[in-house]
Write a protein that holds these residues in place. Structure first.
Motif, PDB file in Angstrom:
ATOM      1  N   ASN A 120       0.835  -1.191   0.000  1.00 63.83           N
ATOM      2  CA  ASN A 120       0.000   0.000   0.000  1.00 63.83           C
ATOM      3  C   ASN A 120       0.879   1.253   0.000  1.00 63.83           C
ATOM      4  O   ASN A 120       0.662   2.180  -0.795  1.00 63.83           O
ATOM      5  N   HIS A 153       4.048   1.498  -0.990  1.00 66.36           N
ATOM      6  CA  HIS A 153       4.793   1.617  -2.250  1.00 66.36           C
ATOM      7  C   HIS A 153       3.881   2.088  -3.382  1.00 66.36           C
ATOM      8  O   HIS A 153       4.325   2.799  -4.285  1.00 66.36           O
ATOM      9  N   ALA A 154       2.627   1.701  -3.318  1.00 67.97           N
ATOM     10  CA  ALA A 154       1.668   2.172  -4.321  1.00 67.97           C
ATOM     11  C   ALA A 154       1.523   3.694  -4.254  1.00 67.97           C
ATOM     12  O   ALA A 154       1.337   4.357  -5.270  1.00 67.97           O
ATOM     13  N   ILE A 155       1.633   4.235  -3.057  1.00 66.24           N
ATOM     14  CA  ILE A 155       1.546   5.689  -2.888  1.00 66.24           C
ATOM     15  C   ILE A 155       2.788   6.379  -3.453  1.00 66.24           C
ATOM     16  O   ILE A 155       2.691   7.356  -4.197  1.00 66.24           O
TER      17      ILE A 155
END
Lengths: 321, 321
Positions: free
Chosen positions: B234, B236-238
């Motif tokens: 989550n 790293h997705a940001i």
């Protein structure tokens, strides 16, 4: 009758992910892609009375049950439109490139649809045929119409593709690094709603689709490639945060993405990466910078294909059998 | 007076990313971490009248202007609380481990804060001191209180840390793979609001913080590690979808993440990965499975540290000078 078609796999530019209706393959949002000349599929279809059953071979082997069922969706729909029950023999061959996320399901179903429609005596408009091949693989709709194209999720109740710009009108050169993987695209598509970010992706898409259309309209290759890179990360953020925790990149993908960024930021080369639902990397650049970029990417990967954009699926005269 | 403190770097479990107030280092949301015994910082502070100026050395060298300014934030705040203007000499040494995303800014500022507060004759409660070290690095608040701890973004107007479970109460073993990188954590924190997913992360956090607290409460090591892995993706997705397009992983990180997943899914080993804002990988497992996991991870990476959880920052008697 026997007919053969060639179609070209697609590189997603604003990528499609997730199906609102999995059976009819109706997506949540529009998507935009460009066909790749170096990634073609050739498919011969013979429709002949007296065949004991449909016979389908892909790359010389019998397809899996799932692949066969998908092919049949398309063939059956065409038979229904033709008002015929003629059985068919199908042979399909992809360009000899092994990698995941190269869009071969798009070219496969586009070539199948075009060849089968002709073999069954149909003469469908691209728009209508794109709705049929969509039943096999969503991206096939865009592969069918070729060039830079959009697949509408819902345009007055229909979900079809339309070309936005021809293959030759925009100076794009792509270096393709095929990388294998065991990721199942269909599983990833089904997982999409479990990402806490999926609704936010839908909101982001409205803006990016518009910007990509405008960039294609003014033939702005840098902006097209830049938006495709941004959308790559957005898509991967979705797959990573779904319940399956799908990490699409491989170590080699990361190495290439890093090198592309270094080339761009430290040497001012116009180059961007793009990945679809798999680790294979599309390295997008201009025809002018392509040889420099290719030299650099070849220091990292053994297998690099250079590709121009390609046009729509087309009937060809050389049959596979 | 001369005082020396040891503190332990943190592994984020529900990771902190983004600052609502960058100057006071007040985050957008609570975060939870665990201290790592193998990643310690030792800092000696001498407060002495007559020093011509403050002198700070980190790992034997003069810090950058940015590092020095951050250290001074903490020292000045402590001088203000002590009502003294005494100058200080500071020497700080991290465990000899090179890698990005290992949480050494947490242990560095926690050790500095504890040693400096004692050297200045202060005797602050952990909660209050955690608010001071927070000014140097947010995660230092959790490093200070040690074990499994939470840093509250805003608890009745204060932003401080509190221990949730002691280091020894939960059977966690971590194999740490340090990987270097040039990513700047502060830049990544500043970029967070440009991700189209940041608001959705804040919503997701409410649930995951509660689940992590419950898992720590019932000492459920599997669930703690699983939630940390989910939160890794989550986070790293940001970072990927911010304007800087920060890809935190390196090729080696991906190789290790793949291997961890294989071990878990194909061999049933209780093992999960976690990464903070950098490519270094924390491989979390149980003490029982640790030797098997270590053997496997060592086939991929030359440098692997094994670590137990660690307690709070502590005063020690051996000075660095």
């Amino acid at each position: 009758m026997k007919c053969t078609a060639r179609a070209y796999a697609i590189q997603g530019l604003v990528k499609y992910h997730g199906l609102k209706n999995a059976k009819l393959r109706i997506p949540f949002h529009d998507s935009i892609s460009v066909c790749m000349r170096s990634l073609d599929t050739v498919t011969t279809v013979e429709a002949r009375n007296g065949l004991p059953r449909d016979g389908i071979r892909i790359n010389g082997t019998v397809p899996t049950a799932g692949e066969e069922a998908r092919a049949r969706m398309v063939i059956d729909k065409l038979r229904e439109l033709a008002g015929e029950k003629t059985r068919v023999r199908v042979e399909s061959r992809n360009a000899n490139v092994k990698g995941k996320g190269l869009g071969f399901s798009a070219s496969g179903f586009a070539a199948l649809g075009l060849a089968a429609s002709k073999a069954l005596g149909l003469s469908l408009e691209p728009r209508e045929l794109s709705e049929v091949v969509r039943l096999g693989a969503g991206s096939a709709a865009r592969s069918l119409v070729g060039g830079f194209s959009i697949w509408y999720a819902n345009r007055k109740g229909r979900s079809y593709a339309e070309q936005l710009a021809s293959a030759t009108s925009i100076g794009l050169r792509t270096l393709i690094v095929p990388i294998p993987s065991s990721i199942k695209t269909d599983k990833a598509h089904a997982d999409v709603l479990t990402s806490p970010f999926f609704r936010a992706r839908l909101a982001y898409l409205r803006g990016v689709l518009q910007r990509m259309r405008r960039a294609i309209g003014r033939k702005d290759v840098s902006e097209i490639c830049r938006l495709a890179e941004v959308d790559t990360l957005n898509l991967h953020a979705i797959t990573m945060t779904g319940r399956l925790e799908t990490i699409l990149v491989s170590p080699l993908s990361v190495r290439i993405m890093d090198e592309v960024r270094r080339l761009r930021e430290e040497e001012g080369v116009p180059v961007w990466y793009s990945l679809d639902t798999g680790p294979s990397v599309f390295v997008n650049t201009t025809p002018r910078a392509a040889s420099k970029v290719a030299r650099r990417i070849r220091t990292l990967a053994g297998n690099v294909l250079s590709s121009d954009p390609a046009g729509p699926a087309e009937i060809i005269s050389r049959h596979l059998f």
